[in-house]
Design a protein around this motif. Sequence first.
Motif, PDB file in Angstrom:
ATOM      1  N   ALA A   1      44.081  36.084  45.575  1.00 21.93           N
ATOM      2  CA  ALA A   1      42.547  36.695  45.291  1.00 21.93           C
ATOM      3  C   ALA A   1      41.580  36.888  47.342  1.00 21.93           C
ATOM      4  O   ALA A   1      41.426  36.346  47.559  1.00 21.93           O
ATOM      5  N   SER A   2      42.107  38.155  48.199  1.00 22.64           N
ATOM      6  CA  SER A   2      41.072  38.647  48.770  1.00 22.64           C
ATOM      7  C   SER A   2      40.184  38.707  48.851  1.00 22.64           C
ATOM      8  O   SER A   2      39.210  38.236  49.447  1.00 22.64           O
ATOM      9  N   GLU A   3      39.906  38.703  47.887  1.00 20.77           N
ATOM     10  CA  GLU A   3      38.034  38.822  47.228  1.00 20.77           C
ATOM     11  C   GLU A   3      37.775  38.252  46.318  1.00 20.77           C
ATOM     12  O   GLU A   3      38.707  37.763  45.338  1.00 20.77           O
ATOM     13  N   GLY A   4      36.543  37.590  46.546  1.00 20.96           N
ATOM     14  CA  GLY A   4      36.267  36.210  45.366  1.00 20.96           C
ATOM     15  C   GLY A   4      36.414  37.177  43.961  1.00 20.96           C
ATOM     16  O   GLY A   4      35.574  36.585  42.966  1.00 20.96           O
ATOM     17  N   SER A   5      35.368  38.184  43.462  1.00 21.65           N
ATOM     18  CA  SER A   5      35.287  39.270  43.043  1.00 21.65           C
ATOM     19  C   SER A   5      37.368  38.726  41.795  1.00 21.65           C
ATOM     20  O   SER A   5      36.996  38.953  40.572  1.00 21.65           O
ATOM     21  N   LYS A   6      38.096  38.654  41.890  1.00 17.65           N
ATOM     22  CA  LYS A   6      39.629  38.945  41.941  1.00 17.65           C
ATOM     23  C   LYS A   6      40.110  37.591  41.577  1.00 17.65           C
ATOM     24  O   LYS A   6      40.161  37.085  42.133  1.00 17.65           O
ATOM     25  N   SER A   7      40.803  38.161  39.966  1.00 20.74           N
ATOM     26  CA  SER A   7      41.749  36.632  40.165  1.00 20.74           C
ATOM     27  C   SER A   7      42.636  36.435  41.314  1.00 20.74           C
ATOM     28  O   SER A   7      43.736  37.539  41.162  1.00 20.74           O
TER      29      SER A   7
END
Length: 726
Positions: free
Chosen positions: A208-214
């Motif tokens: 994931a490129s963002e912390g909110s995604k798995s």
Amino acid sequence: MPNSRKNKNTNKSSSSNKSGDKSKRSVKSSLVNFLRSNSSEPFNYKQMADKLQLHSSTEKTALIDALEELLQEGALEEIKRGKYKSLSITQYAEGRVDMTKSGSAYIIIDGIDEDIYISPSKMKGAFQGDTVKILLYARSKNRRPEGEVVEILQRKKEQFTGILQVHEKFAFLIPDSKKVPIDIFVPVSRLNGAKNGEKVLVKVLEWASEGSKSPIGEVVKIFGKPGEHSTEMNAIIAELDLPEEFPYEVEKEAKAIPEEITQAEIEKRWDFRGTPTFTIDPEDAKDFDDALSVKKTGAGLWEIGIHIADVSHYVKENTALDKEALERGTSVYLVDRVIPMLPENLSNNLCSLRPDEDKLCFSVVVTLDENANIKKEWYGRTIIRSQKRFSYEEAQEVIETGEGTYVSELLLLNNLAYKLREKKFAHGAISFETEEVKFILDENGKPTGVYKKVRKDAHKLIEDFMLLANRKVAEFIFKKDEEMHDRPFVYRVHDTPAEEKLENFSRVAARFGHKLNFTTSKSVAASMNKLLAEVEGKPEQNILQNLAIRTMPKAFYTTHKSSHYGLAFDYYTHFTSPIRRYPDVIAHRLLARYLEGKKGMDQDYIESQAQHSSEMEIRAAEAERASIKFKQVEYMLDKIGDVFEGLISGVTDWGIYVETIENKCEGMIRMSSLDDDYYVLDESHYLIRGTNSGKMYQLGDVVKVKVIEANLQQRTIDFAFSEEEK
């Protein structure tokens, strides 16, 4: 600016190149930190090298490269030839991620004392152990340094263990590690036969490129039902990426090594086969990599041979066997098994100094007088024949009763060991006597008992002579390097403790009535030793010993010559356990080269091996701790409702940690379970206090606790105060 030098060693291994990159990153981070603190002053190359204490050719080359990069980035200005000034050294640094349970992290940067805080929303998908590039924010007064991840340079790992949660159209892995706060998405098509609730190993396919995604992954291994012995132990092995079997080529090489020792080989060596020689090891040991020989050589003089298995004779450089040993770095000792560094044909056969068998060794031979003063010393290859295999218990019985095989030799060695120990402590060494937990396991691996392993004279005797050999080899090589200027070596280094950590430890010790003097290096050692002697056998012994160890920096391997603070040795190495530690194999090879008058090896190459060995040592320690914790929790499974006496070993915002005195199992009393008052943490005094009653629970207090829950999946034990404590 001096011209950059091209790397002459173009055929180095990938591990060497990796080490070079690390060295360059470390030097650049140190340079950035230095220039940020001295932004108004110009410096030339020599001044920077002196200020940063960069002495080796590797470090100086890295400094040149760092200066070139900073010039290209526009962060430096060359105000006149060879003189540089900072323009905007605030932006970037590189370091390693150390995650917290909340999803935030601290970035550990070589050369910068303070770690950089990163909030969960600024992690950019970075995980525990990853090497990242971060943007440093402008620092406000009295605030911790903060930043954000801008690039993930290298992933630490790609596979994670955990519990699988399967839904109709998708699944998630709930990672075992508390330092991986994000679940991993697993498509149904990637389950590969795994079922809901099973413990599995998942490989990440897409980060994931963002912390909110798995991240997205697939199941690559199914361990089975959580909580079962084989499931959990195999999961620990997989989580830390420990090797389970040796590759075919490695086993083939090991089995092909001839057992016969030729006459030509014997003639190259000092023959000790007629000298009284024996080994002393744990009762269940299978590999014996050290032996002692004793011979009287004159009035009040004894020749002591410290004989170490000659692993480097059998394991040749750059073979499949050698590469595998380097990759493993060390043997790993779990509660129920050993994951060896070398195949069994070497570790338990060819290199094991078994009784009544001729064995090849690399030895340190010293002549000592009655006061353990060294009168002569010799280093070289030998052949021995051990006449007796003692267990520690058997050797201890001979020492205590004054009767038995080799009684005069054991009593002499024990007496000399005491004197070596006295000299070590007088010179400023610190006496760490940690308690080791051992388990009694049934045929299914279930713990039926827990006990504390006691170190007696027989253990200390062996330790003191191994310390002597390690120290003398390091000193010998250091002198050779001073003479020839071409003798790089692998040293075991231990830095001085930070002043802040010493102050914190002093406050904890004061809680138990101990006053410490940390004004000088000598007084630190003297105070520590006095304290550790005073607490021996007392309830607070383990807490203060563990805190004392945590106060000290971790020892590591490096080619850079430095002292070992904890042992108070100017120079120290690891030479005495080549069956289970790769740095010892390196030390044997280098010592052999220098004794033969050969040139030194490439320092960068040795440094890369040293750094890798340090990393593998940390991994092994993590695995060993995880297996012990699992067995402690398993042991407590049928103790629900039982009451134990324990010591408060830690206090936090979320609970009180208590370690049972009887079996050293640590659990937690959750703050939320304390319903008789509202308790708050007083961090500076290591206690929690009830806001209404004023009742206190402080670090080191002896309390009685009841076992409420033992959770094998999470490896946690929950306690509650017993009725008489409330």
